[in-house]
Scaffold this motif. Structure first.
Motif, PDB file in Angstrom:
ATOM      1  N   ASP A  70       0.852  -1.189   0.000  1.00  0.00           N
ATOM      2  CA  ASP A  70       0.000   0.000   0.000  1.00  0.00           C
ATOM      3  C   ASP A  70       0.884   1.234   0.000  1.00  0.00           C
ATOM      4  O   ASP A  70       1.537   1.546   0.999  1.00  0.00           O
ATOM      5  N   GLU A  71       0.937   1.935  -1.127  1.00  0.00           N
ATOM      6  CA  GLU A  71       1.797   3.111  -1.309  1.00  0.00           C
ATOM      7  C   GLU A  71       3.247   2.796  -0.916  1.00  0.00           C
ATOM      8  O   GLU A  71       3.793   3.396   0.016  1.00  0.00           O
ATOM      9  N   PRO A  72       3.901   1.866  -1.612  1.00  0.00           N
ATOM     10  CA  PRO A  72       5.226   1.426  -1.179  1.00  0.00           C
ATOM     11  C   PRO A  72       6.353   2.409  -1.421  1.00  0.00           C
ATOM     12  O   PRO A  72       7.463   2.171  -0.954  1.00  0.00           O
ATOM     13  N   THR A  73       6.105   3.507  -2.149  1.00  0.00           N
ATOM     14  CA  THR A  73       7.206   4.432  -2.443  1.00  0.00           C
ATOM     15  C   THR A  73       7.101   5.748  -1.685  1.00  0.00           C
ATOM     16  O   THR A  73       7.830   6.692  -1.992  1.00  0.00           O
ATOM     17  N   ARG A  74       6.209   5.827  -0.696  1.00  0.00           N
ATOM     18  CA  ARG A  74       6.134   7.055   0.099  1.00  0.00           C
ATOM     19  C   ARG A  74       7.471   7.285   0.789  1.00  0.00           C
ATOM     20  O   ARG A  74       7.967   6.444   1.518  1.00  0.00           O
ATOM     21  N   GLY A  75       8.053   8.459   0.547  1.00  0.00           N
ATOM     22  CA  GLY A  75       9.307   8.794   1.204  1.00  0.00           C
ATOM     23  C   GLY A  75      10.543   8.228   0.545  1.00  0.00           C
ATOM     24  O   GLY A  75      11.644   8.432   1.060  1.00  0.00           O
ATOM     25  N   LEU A  76      10.410   7.517  -0.579  1.00  0.00           N
ATOM     26  CA  LEU A  76      11.575   6.957  -1.250  1.00  0.00           C
ATOM     27  C   LEU A  76      12.015   7.862  -2.394  1.00  0.00           C
ATOM     28  O   LEU A  76      11.192   8.381  -3.136  1.00  0.00           O
TER      29      LEU A  76
END
Length: 563
Positions: A470-476
Motif C-alpha cells: 500500500d503506497e510502497p514508495t512514500r518517502g523513497l
C-alpha cells in the motif's frame, strides 16, 4: 523570512552531524523546495524551522536559525505557532480532534481567533482542498490521501506566514496533488506566504519552485540555486529532467510542455522502434513456495504443522463480486479481480476510491459484505492469522504497524527468525533497498521513507506467494524506487504475485503488467499498463506525455532503444 547561518545538527550517539554547513535564506513570499536522496537530513532541516529540532527531537543545534526574526534556539514550537504552520510526513501524528471540520478549526481556536473568522476560513479551506463532502467525516474513516489533505488544511486555516511541509503530496493521487500545489502557489503569489517543503516526487513540484536547496549526500553542504541550475547537478531528478539529460537538451526542461517543444528530433530518432516492455512478461511458473513462517499481523505466531499447504497452482488472488461496507458507506461494489502467479498489478485511482480496502480484503483485515475473496487458495477473513501469514504479506501505509523492536538490527533478526530465513537475510534486503541505515538506530528515529523501507524488508524476508503493498514508495527517492523495482521484479520472476496500491505513476509503468483503475469503489478499467496509463491524462507518466503519440513510458525504455 527564514535564515540558516552555518547550521549543523548532531543527534545523541551519532558518529557525526546529520546536517552541516547549512547556510541559505528563504525569502518572504517564495516557494523553496528541499531536495535530496533519502536519509540526507531533509526532515531535520525542516524541523529546525519549526523549532521541533532540537526542542522535541533532542540533539544539538549549532549555528543559528531564525524565522521572521525569531531565533528557534530560544523560541519553542509553541512560540512560533502564530508564524509557522508545519505538516510532517505522518498525518496521523498531526491530528488532535475526531472530525474533519473540528481539525480545521482547532489551530484557530488555539490562537483565539473570533468565531466569525474561523467559520469563514474553514469554509474557504474546505473548498480549496476539495474537502467539503468530508466535513463531518471521522478522521479515522478517511483514506491516507484524504488525511493528508486534512492535515494540510489544518495548518492553512490560521493563515501562517510560513508553511513547512514534509512530503505534502506523498499520499495524494495526481489530480489531488496538483490541486494542493496550485493552492500553495496561490498562497505564495497572492498572499505572500513563504512555503518551504521537501518532496521526493520532483515531477510534481519542481516547476512550482522559485529556488531549490539540494542536500546531495549525508553531511554535505547544500547546493542552492534555481530549479534548472540545481537539476543539472542533482543526483535525484524527475523523468522530464532525466530525459533531457539523455537527449542532451540545454537548458534542461522542467515541465512536460517545455520538453514537448524540444522533443520532435527525439521522436524522429525513435520512429519505427518498438518500446521494450516496462515489466517482464508474466511467466507460467508456479508460485514459489514461501518460507515456513511468512508474516503479517499479528506477528510471533508460527503456523500450525497441520495447516493446509499453500497451493502451487491456480490464481494467486481471486475476487468475484466483492462489496465492502464501512458503516453506512459502501467502499467497494461489484469488484472482480484475478491475479496470476508472477503477475504484478497496480491499483490506481483517486484518494478514497477503495484501493486500500481491496488490499485489506485480500489480507483478511475486512470482511466482505458480498462476494468472494480468495488469496493463495484461502478465504482470508475466515483463515486463522497463523495460517494466513504463510500465504499473504501486507505492507501497510503506516509502517509502524509492523515495527516494534528497539533497533534496526533487532527488527531484522526478528524478521529472519519469524520467516525461517537464514541470518542476515532481512539485513541484506534492507541494505539493497536503502544503504546506510545503522544497525543501532531505533525505528522511530528513521525518516518515514526509511521506516517504510525497513517494513518492506521485514515482509519480503518471508517471500510470501501473494505480496500486497500500500503506497510502497512514500518517502523513497528515485534511486531507492529503482532498487525496490529490481527486487519486486525478481520476486515476480520467481512466481510471486504482487498487488500494489499506488499514486506513483512512474512506479506503475516501470513495474506493473496490468493497471486496475478504481473510482468510487468500482473497477472502471483493467488492462495492460501501457494501454490504461496512456489513456488517462491524470495517470500517464511524463515520458508518455512528452513523446506522444508514440507509446514510450519510461526513460529506461528510451535509453535502451537509443543504445
Amino acid at each position: 523570512m527564514i535564515r540558516f547561518e552555518d547550521v549543523r545538527v548532531t543527534y545523541d550517539g551519532a558518529d557525526g552531524p546529520t546536517v552541516r554547513d547549512v547556510d541559505f535564506t528563504v525569502p518572504e513570499g517564495e516557494l523553496v523546495l528541499l531536495a535530496g536522496p533519502s536519509g540526507v537530513g531533509k526532515s531535520t532541516v525542516l524541523g529546525a524551522v519549526s523549532g521541533l529540532v532540537p526542542h522535541f527531537t533532542g540533539g544539538t543545534l549549532g549555528g543559528r536559525v531564525t524565522v521572521a526574526g525569531r531565533d528557534t534556539r530560544t523560541h519553542k514550537p509553541r512560540d512560533l505557532a502564530d508564524v509557522v504552520g508545519t505538516v510532517g510526513q505522518d498525518p496521523l501524528a498531526h491530528f488532535v480532534t475526531d472530525t474533519v471540520e473540528e481539525e480545521l478549526a482547532y489551530g484557530m481556536e488555539s490562537l483565539g481567533l473570533p468565531p466569525q473568522a474561523m467559520r469563514r476560513r474553514v469554509e474557504e479551506t474546505l473548498d480549496l482542498l476539495g474537502l467539503a463532502e468530508l466535513r463531518d467525516r471521522p478522521i479515522a474513516t478517511l483514506s491516507g490521501g484524504q488525511r493528508q489533505r486534512v492535515a494540510i488544511g489544518s495548518v492553512l486555516t490560521p493563515h501562517p506566514a510560513v508553511l513547512v511541509l514534509d512530503e505534502p503530496t506523498s499520499a495524494l493521487d495526481p489530480a489531488a496533488a496538483e490541486e494542493v500545489l496550485a493552492v500553495l502557489q496561490r498562497l505564495v503569489h497572492d498572499l505572500g506566504t513563504t512555503v518551504f517543503l521537501a518532496e521526493h516526487r520532483l515531477e510534481r513540484v519542481i516547476h512550482y519552485a522559485d529556488q531549490v536547496v539540494l542536500l546531495p549526500e549525508p553531511g554535505a553542504a547544500p547546493v542552492v540555486g534555481t530549479p534548472a541550475e540545481v537539476m543539472a547537478v542533482s543526483p535525484v531528478c524527475p523523468p522530464v529532467v532525466d530525459l533531457g539529460r539523455l537527449a542532451g537538451w540545454s537548458p534542461l526542461p522542467l515541465t512536460v510542455r517545455d520538453a514537448r517543444r524540444r522533443a520532435a528530433p527525439l521522436r524522429e530518432r525513435l520512429a519505427g522502434r518498438t518500446p521494450p516492455p516496462g515489466a517482464p512478461p508474466v511467466t507460467a511458473a508456479p508460485a514459489a513456495r514461501p518460507a515456513p513462517a511468512a508474516r503479517r499481523w499479528p506477528r510471533r505466531r508460527p503456523p500450525r504443522p497441520e495447516a493446509d499447504p499453500v497451493p502451487r497452482s491456480g490464481p494467486a488472488a481471486e475476487v468475484r463480486g466483492l462489496a465492502v461496507r464501512r458503516g453506512r458507506t459502501e467502499t467497494l461494489h461489484g469488484v472482480d479481480l484475478v491475479v496470476s502467479p508472477g503477475e504484478t498489478v497496480a491499483l490506481m485511482g483517486r484518494n478514497g476510491a477503495g484501493k486500500s480496502t481491496l488490499l485489506a480484503a485480500l489480507a483478511g483485515l475486512v470482511q466482505p459484505s458480498a462476494g468472494v475473496v480468495r488469496a493463495a487458495g484461502a478465504v482470508p477473513h475466515r483463515t486463522p492469522p497463523r495460517d494466513l501469514v504463510r500465504r499473504v504479506g501486507l505492507v501497510p501505509q503506516e509502517p509502524r504497524d509492523l515495527l516494534y523492536a528497539d533497533t534496526v538490527a533487532a527488527e531484522c533478526r526478528a524478521a529472519d527468525r519469524d520467516a525461517g530465513a537464514g541470518p542476515g537475510t532481512c539485513r541484506a534486503l534492507l541494505s539493497g533497498l536503502l544503504p546506510g541505515i545503522a544497525d543501532d538506530t531505533h525505528p522511530r528515529d528513521l525518516s518515514e521513507g526509511q521506516r517504510l523501507t525497513l517494513a518492506l524488508a521485514v515482509v519480503l524476508t518471508a517471500r510470501p506467494p501473494l505480496l500486497l503493498l500500500d503506497e510502497p514508495t512514500r518517502g523513497l527517492d528515485y534511486a531507492a524506487k529503482a532498487r525496490l523495482t529490481e527486487i519486486l521484479r525478481a520476486l515476480a520472476a520467481e512466481g510471486h504475485a504482487i498487488v500494489l496500491a499506488t499514486h506513483d505513476v512512474e512506479l506503475a509503468v516501470e513495474l506493473a503488467h496490468r493497471v486496475v483503475l478504481l473510482a468510487q469503489g468500482e473497477v472502471i478499467a483493467d488492462g495492460p499498463t501501457a494501454d490504461v496509463a496512456v489513456a488517462s491524462p491524470s495517470f500517464a507518466p511524463q515520458v508518455a506525455k512528452i513523446l506522444a503519440p508514440q507509446k514510450w513510458l519510461t526513460v529506461a525504455q528510451v535509453r535502451e532503444a537509443l543504445s
